[in-house]
Design a protein around this motif. Structure first.
Motif, short mmCIF file in Angstrom:
data_model
loop_
_atom_site.label_atom_id
_atom_site.label_comp_id
_atom_site.label_asym_id
_atom_site.label_seq_id
_atom_site.Cartn_x
_atom_site.Cartn_y
_atom_site.Cartn_z
N GLU A 7 -10.56 -69.27 -64.32
CA GLU A 7 -9.98 -68.31 -63.39
C GLU A 7 -9.94 -66.92 -64.00
O GLU A 7 -9.50 -66.73 -65.13
N ASP A 33 -7.97 -64.50 -60.00
CA ASP A 33 -7.79 -65.53 -58.96
C ASP A 33 -9.10 -66.07 -58.38
O ASP A 33 -9.11 -66.59 -57.27
N GLN A 34 -10.19 -65.95 -59.12
CA GLN A 34 -11.49 -66.44 -58.67
C GLN A 34 -12.16 -67.23 -59.78
O GLN A 34 -11.98 -66.92 -60.95
N PRO A 35 -12.97 -68.25 -59.44
CA PRO A 35 -13.78 -68.92 -60.46
C PRO A 35 -14.78 -67.93 -61.05
O PRO A 35 -15.33 -67.09 -60.33
N SER A 76 -8.96 -64.35 -68.78
CA SER A 76 -9.45 -65.48 -68.00
C SER A 76 -8.75 -66.71 -68.56
O SER A 76 -8.29 -66.70 -69.70
#
Length: 134
Positions: A55, A58-60, A31
């Motif tokens: 991240e 590719d996502q919070p 991350s």
């Protein structure tokens, strides 16, 4: 050599060779902090506000421990603080500047991953230099 021993040796050799061709056979959790909103020049006494997200894939990502270090212009560590990304994966850092001197301060935000991934974490960071002016 008997057929069983030959078969066992050949099997062991094949398994060890196959293990060498598997990329990243050791699991890691990657991350990284991403600074979203910031400015790089502040007046003395003005509060530094950094906003970003963590991240992962590719996502919070929520509940990720972050370490924030601020270094003085001479490179000496001024402060260290830990924060956790919120339920949406975002974080906010506020730093007071009223007792500081003018100069360039380096801020390093390091992702320490979620608690469950701590043993396989690949500590990534994002750094930013802030200029404090009179």
């Amino acid at each position: 050599m008997t057929i069983k021993i030959r078969f066992l040796l050949l099997s062991a050799l094949m398994l060890s060779l196959m293990g060498g061709f598997i990329p990243d056979s050791a699991a890691t959790h990657i991350s990284k902090p991403v600074l979203k909103e910031y400015k790089v020049e502040y007046d003395l006494g003005e509060k530094i506000v950094l906003v970003g997200w963590v991240e992962y894939d590719d996502q919070p990502t929520s509940d990720v421990l972050l370490n924030v270090k601020v270094f003085q212009p001479e490179g000496v560590e001024l402060l260290e603080r830990s924060i956790v990304s919120d339920e949406r994966g975002y974080f906010r850092i506020e730093l007071e500047t009223e007792n500081l001197s003018p100069g360039n301060y380096r801020i390093v935000v390091t992702s320490h991953c979620r608690e469950v991934h701590r043993s396989i974490c690949n500590y990534r960071n994002e750094a930013l230099t802030i200029r404090l002016k009179q």
